[in-house]
Motif scaffolding. Structure first.
Motif, short mmCIF file in Angstrom:
data_model
loop_
_atom_site.label_atom_id
_atom_site.label_comp_id
_atom_site.label_asym_id
_atom_site.label_seq_id
_atom_site.Cartn_x
_atom_site.Cartn_y
_atom_site.Cartn_z
N GLU A 454 35.18 41.08 44.48
CA GLU A 454 33.83 40.55 44.40
C GLU A 454 33.58 39.98 43.00
O GLU A 454 33.60 40.70 42.01
CB GLU A 454 32.81 41.64 44.73
CG GLU A 454 31.39 41.10 44.83
CD GLU A 454 30.42 42.16 45.32
OE1 GLU A 454 29.20 41.93 45.21
OE2 GLU A 454 30.89 43.21 45.80
N GLY A 455 33.43 38.69 42.95
CA GLY A 455 33.08 38.03 41.70
C GLY A 455 34.23 37.72 40.77
O GLY A 455 34.00 37.22 39.66
N LEU A 494 37.12 34.02 36.30
CA LEU A 494 38.50 33.60 36.57
C LEU A 494 39.38 34.13 35.45
O LEU A 494 39.09 33.94 34.27
CB LEU A 494 38.59 32.08 36.64
CG LEU A 494 37.57 31.40 37.56
CD1 LEU A 494 37.65 29.89 37.42
CD2 LEU A 494 37.79 31.81 39.01
N VAL A 495 40.45 34.80 35.83
CA VAL A 495 41.35 35.41 34.86
C VAL A 495 42.76 34.87 35.11
O VAL A 495 43.20 34.80 36.26
CB VAL A 495 41.36 36.95 34.98
CG1 VAL A 495 42.30 37.57 33.95
CG2 VAL A 495 39.96 37.50 34.83
N ALA A 496 43.44 34.50 34.03
CA ALA A 496 44.83 34.07 34.12
C ALA A 496 45.70 35.05 33.34
O ALA A 496 45.44 35.32 32.16
CB ALA A 496 45.01 32.66 33.57
N LEU A 497 46.70 35.60 33.99
CA LEU A 497 47.61 36.55 33.37
C LEU A 497 49.00 35.93 33.27
O LEU A 497 49.45 35.20 34.16
CB LEU A 497 47.72 37.83 34.21
CG LEU A 497 46.47 38.67 34.42
CD1 LEU A 497 46.79 39.85 35.33
CD2 LEU A 497 45.90 39.14 33.10
N THR A 508 40.96 45.22 38.15
CA THR A 508 40.12 44.35 37.34
C THR A 508 38.69 44.49 37.83
O THR A 508 38.45 44.85 38.99
CB THR A 508 40.59 42.89 37.42
OG1 THR A 508 39.82 42.09 36.54
CG2 THR A 508 40.44 42.34 38.84
N ASP A 509 37.73 44.24 36.94
CA ASP A 509 36.33 44.30 37.37
C ASP A 509 35.75 42.90 37.37
O ASP A 509 36.39 41.93 36.97
CB ASP A 509 35.52 45.26 36.50
CG ASP A 509 35.51 44.85 35.03
OD1 ASP A 509 35.64 43.64 34.73
OD2 ASP A 509 35.36 45.74 34.17
N ARG A 510 34.49 42.76 37.81
CA ARG A 510 33.89 41.44 37.99
C ARG A 510 33.69 40.72 36.66
O ARG A 510 33.46 39.52 36.61
CB ARG A 510 32.60 41.51 38.77
CG ARG A 510 31.49 42.31 38.15
CD ARG A 510 30.24 42.27 39.02
NE ARG A 510 29.77 40.91 39.23
CZ ARG A 510 29.63 40.35 40.42
NH1 ARG A 510 29.92 41.01 41.51
NH2 ARG A 510 29.17 39.11 40.54
N ASN A 511 33.81 41.46 35.54
CA ASN A 511 33.71 40.84 34.23
C ASN A 511 35.04 40.31 33.73
O ASN A 511 35.10 39.74 32.62
CB ASN A 511 33.15 41.84 33.21
CG ASN A 511 31.74 42.28 33.57
OD1 ASN A 511 30.91 41.46 33.99
ND2 ASN A 511 31.46 43.57 33.40
N GLY A 512 36.08 40.54 34.51
CA GLY A 512 37.39 40.03 34.12
C GLY A 512 38.18 40.98 33.26
O GLY A 512 39.24 40.61 32.74
#
Length: 904
Positions: A454-455, A494-497, A508-512
């Motif tokens: 979610e998010g 949006l997170v890029a690893l 991971t949480d909705r804050n990234g």
């Protein structure tokens, strides 16, 4: 294939249809790794199974080799390392599905393809045919193994979800495929197998693999060139053919690189089972004499084709690629498992080499998954010439974004995105985000989606990531390990690893904010150790079992040796003989004449001429013949490469006389009239290039003989018929003489005493074929005394305590001399690799009561598989005994040193 064939076995909870695989109603896209209990120490089974599960794969395919369990006719073993039931139970405990493959033929580069060696001793038994004698033996095997599988089917007693019958039958000349597969199917059903029965095609002949038998589901094995741009259209064709029958595309074997596996997934595969992702070891006398050489070779004891886990259990870089692909599959879940293949609706252009026709999947619920392979390399000095031309251009150079050398640009739906060299990102287009708690649409994502909640959406990439949510486009710089990239769009984080972080992603949480598992601690590298001393057993010679006197050399199998070696001795004095002809010897032959050991012969049964003029004194013959393994494939070019071919010395002949018979061949074909013109063999002149022409000649032999066609390059057809008056002039008329195919690898035709009409048919070449023919008159060498040393006898001797004397290395041996050495090993957590260093020796090793393998140093035939120069002593296996045998060759036999390396 009949479209009315049932898609599953009766009452199975495993359903197969054109939408894919459903297990108890839940759609599944299955990643499957080969993992073979018979190639691993039993104490490592659980760890190797857990390793597969940790890679993200959810299934293992397991061959069950018949001759591993029936060790001699009627002698069955399912204990210890042969306890396949215990292995299957461990797979269930580790949460892995199983595809069981009991054969009866498995190939697998295993001794005889798992067909017991003694089957070839019955001249009326024909393997892999709908033939009563063979099927009777198969019934005995299936009666043993199928109940074990039936008890462990999903979901009642285990996790077996499919059972494969036979293996790549479309490679084999089976006369009645329907009858044969029907017999196997009926036995499986009789034993209560209710999960789907499958049969794999090795070269795309679905009917040839299944016999078009109702209830047998066709599967496909693909082994493409990983760099080919044409993989996708080939795979889609089979997906379409199977969908017409309301069946999914099951890929039961394929290459191991995940760049290729992604292309298969996007082309519609529901099961992807790269062959030998988890490697193993051929202990004992179990490797095959195979067909992957020129034309034959010997399989190494290390059974390793570069999968994601090595033979000794080490995880390779491809292991992390497996984990990332598995995360993509898990994240998309049923939407991907129920997807249908299509072609990208709008063109994709690239500045790098890519697929000629990229594949896409129409996801269940909307949107597309698009595979965009970058087939270029990662070298920093890459040029257009090195990278090749892509769809439009072929620069493959560093992009302005600083994404790194080899990064290219693809234009997808009008937007340029970065693609790393040697990768295949699974891009998403127009995917509804509602299942992840967002009302918008993921218009484009250029990188692998490895987690979603979610998010938040999490991507894995080593290059910049382009994400478009609705109409909002963001660019996330290439993430570095330990430094995720972040952006927001339309209320999404949006997170890029980096890939190294993506494989350790826990949550991971909705804050990234991401949480990662701790990396595995690296084991300190250990230096190789050189062993320079050993204990040589005092006057030790392995016992032999007397095997009687015989007129002609018998096969080893007829002496009860199915794995091991035998010795042949003759009292026939060959003094005055200039040449011997050795016919059908296999696998490894150490021949001595008048006490002189000759260079080892490993010719896969090819006829050999042996000059013995230098022999002095009484010229008696002795031969030690060792079985490396029986053929795992059916290769007609050499006798020992035929499936079911037996092993032994073959037949030894003295050459009484040699006659050139290249002249006086009558010509038939093209415009040759009657009476037939006489020419030299291959000497007819014609403008009909490449069309067959037949040469015929009558040959009279007072005794047994051999016709040698010298200079054969391409295969030629030869018939041998009874001769008689005017035979040459009637050779063009139909006759029923058997047709032989003579190859460059073995250009000999045996002839019994009598008159023969020989016809040689070959494609015409205007310059002539350079063929010569010579006739060798032969007398058999008779009166042989034999002794046998099977693998049980050798292993028993090797593992007995024996007095010895410490000797320094190097150890020099005479050709044919043997030494038994006991070696002290240092403790090792991961086991040890032993690398003998020397010249002209063969080394066989035993540890913990089992043969760990053989190494051949010096002149030797081709090997394939893993590293043919090492033996593996698994962790916890105690003691090491070596049998070292000197071989004749360009250098004197010598064991210089034993190098020990850690197997981590």
């Amino acid at each position: 294939m009949s479209s009315s064939s049932p898609t599953t076995a009766v009452d199975s909870v495993i359903e197969l249809d054109a939408r894919g695989i459903r297990i108890e109603g839940g759609p599944q896209l299955v990643l499957c790794a080969s993992l073979f209990y018979f190639r691993l120490p039993r104490e490592q089974w659980r760890a190797r199974l857990a390793q597969v599960r940790a890679s993200g794969y959810t299934c293992v395919d397991v061959y069950l080799p018949w001759n591993f369990h029936e060790t001699a006719p009627g002698r069955w073993s399912f204990e210890g390392r042969r306890d396949v039931a215990a292995f299957l139970d461990l797979a269930r405990e580790e949460g892995l599905y199983v595809i069981a493959r009991p054969g009866p033929y498995i190939c697998s580069e295993w001794d005889g393809g798992a067909l017991p060696a003694w089957l070839g001793s019955d001249p009326e038994l024909r393997v892999r045919q709908n033939e009563p004698r063979f099927l009777d033996r198969v019934t005995a095997w299936f009666d043993q193994v199928l109940p074990l599988l039936a008890e462990r089917q999903y979901p009642t007693g285990g996790t077996v979800i499919m059972v494969q019958l036979e293996n790549e039958l479309d490679f084999f000349d089976c006369e009645d495929r329907t009858g044969y597969l029907t017999a196997l199917r009926d036995q499986a059903v009789r034993h209560g197998i209710t999960v789907p029965l499958i049969a794999c095609s090795g070269q795309g002949d679905l009917e040839g693999a299944t016999g078009d038998v109702p209830g047998v589901v066709p599967a496909c094995n693909f082994y493409p060139d990983d760099d080919s741009p044409h993989i996708e259209p080939e795979v889609r064709r089979y997906a379409e053919l199977l969908a017409e029958r309301d069946l999914p595309l099951l890929i039961t074997e394929t290459n191991r690189r995940h760049r290729t596996l992604r292309r298969l997934l996007a082309s519609g595969a529901s099961l992807i089972a790269p062959y030998l992702q988890s490697s193993g070891w051929n202990f004992g006398y179990t490797p095959s004499a195979g067909n992957w050489g020129r034309p034959g070779n010997l399989m190494s004891h290390g059974y390793d084709f570069g999968g994601y886990v090595s033979s000794t259990g080490t995880e390779r870089p491809e292991y992390a690629e497996a984990q990332i692909l598995a995360r993509v599959i898990d994240t998309l879940g049923p939407r991907l498992a129920l997807a249908t293949p299509t072609v990208q609706p709008t063109p994709v252009t690239t500045d790098f080499p890519t697929s000629s026709s990229p594949s896409a999947l129409r996801l269940d619920g909307g949107g597309l998954l698009l595979a965009v392979p970058h087939l270029g390399t990662r070298t920093e000095t890459e040029t257009e010439a090195e990278a090749g031309t892509g769809t439009e251009t072929g620069t493959g150079t560093e992009t302005e974004s600083g994404a790194g050398p080899g990064t290219g640009t693809a234009v997808v739906n009008g937007m340029p995105v970065a693609v790393a060299a040697d990768s295949c990102p699974l891009m998403l287009l127009d995917v509804p985000l509602r299942p992840w708690g967002h009302e918008g649409t993921l218009t484009l994502a250029s990188a692998d989606l490895v987690a979603a909640g979610e998010g938040v959406l999490v991507f894995s990439s080593e290059v910049p990531v382009t994400v478009v949510v609705g109409d909002t486009r963001v660019e996330i710089p290439a993430p570095a390990a330990g430094a995720p990239g972040r952006a927001t769009a339309e209320g999404l984080t949006l997170v890029a690893l980096a890939p190294a972080d993506a494989v350790r992603l826990r949550a991971t949480d909705r804050n990234g904010t991401v949480r990662l598992d701790e990396p595995k601690p690296a084991r300190p590298a250990s230096e190789p150790v050189a062993v320079r001393r050993a204990r040589r057993r005092t006057d030790a010679t392995a016992p032999e079992r007397a095997a009687g006197r015989h007129e002609l050399p018998p096969t080893l199998e007829s002496l009860g040796v199915y794995r091991g070696r035998g010795t042949y001795r003759t009292t026939t004095d060959l003094t005055g003989v200039d040449e011997l002809l050795l016919v059908g010897a296999a696998d490894i032959v150490d021949l001595s004449v008048a006490g002189r050991v000759r260079p080892t012969i490993a010719g896969f049964g090819a006829t050999r001429r042996i000059d013995v003029r230098e022999a002095t004194g009484s010229a008696y013959v002795e031969a030690v013949v060792e079985i490396w393994g029986h053929a795992n494939f059916d290769d007609a070019r050499l006798p020992a490469l035929r499936l079911g071919a037996l092993r032994g010395l073959g037949t030894v002949w003295t050459v009484r006389e040699t006659t050139d018979v290249s002249a006086l061949w009558s010509v038939h074909g093209h415009w040759a009239g009657r009476p037939a013109p006489l020419r030299e063999l291959g000497g007819w002149s014609s403008t009909r290039v490449g069309l067959p022409v037949t040469y015929t000649r009558e040959i009279r032999t007072a005794t047994a003989a051999a016709l040698h066609l010298k200079g054969v390059v391409e295969p030629v057809r030869v018939t041998v018929a009874d001769g008689g008056p005017h035979a040459a002039d009637t050779a063009h008329e139909p006759h029923t003489a058997p047709v032989l195919t003579v190859h460059a690898e073995d250009p000999w035709i045996p002839l019994p005493a009598g008159t023969h009409r020989i016809s040689v048919t070959l494609p015409h070449h205007p310059s002539g074929d350079g063929l010569r023919a010579e006739l060798l008159g032969l007398d058999p060498v008779t009166d042989w005394t034999c002794s046998a040393q099977d693998d049980d006898l050798l292993t028993g001797f090797a593992t007995e305590a024996a007095p010895g004397q410490e000797v320094p290395l190097p150890l020099s041996l005479a050709p044919g001399e043997e030494a038994w050495l006991d070696v002290d090993l240092p403790p090792s957590h991961d086991g040890l690799l032993l690398r003998p260093d020397g010249t002209q020796i063969r080394v066989t090793g035993w540890a913990d009561g089992e043969c760990v393998g053989r190494v051949w140093v010096g002149d030797r035939p081709d090997f394939s598989g893993g590293d043919a120069n090492v033996l593996w002593i698994p962790p916890g296996w105690s003691g090491l005994t070596l049998l070292v045998r000197g071989a004749a060759g360009p250098e004197a036999p010598e064991l210089r040193v034993l190098r020990l390396e850690s197997a981590d």
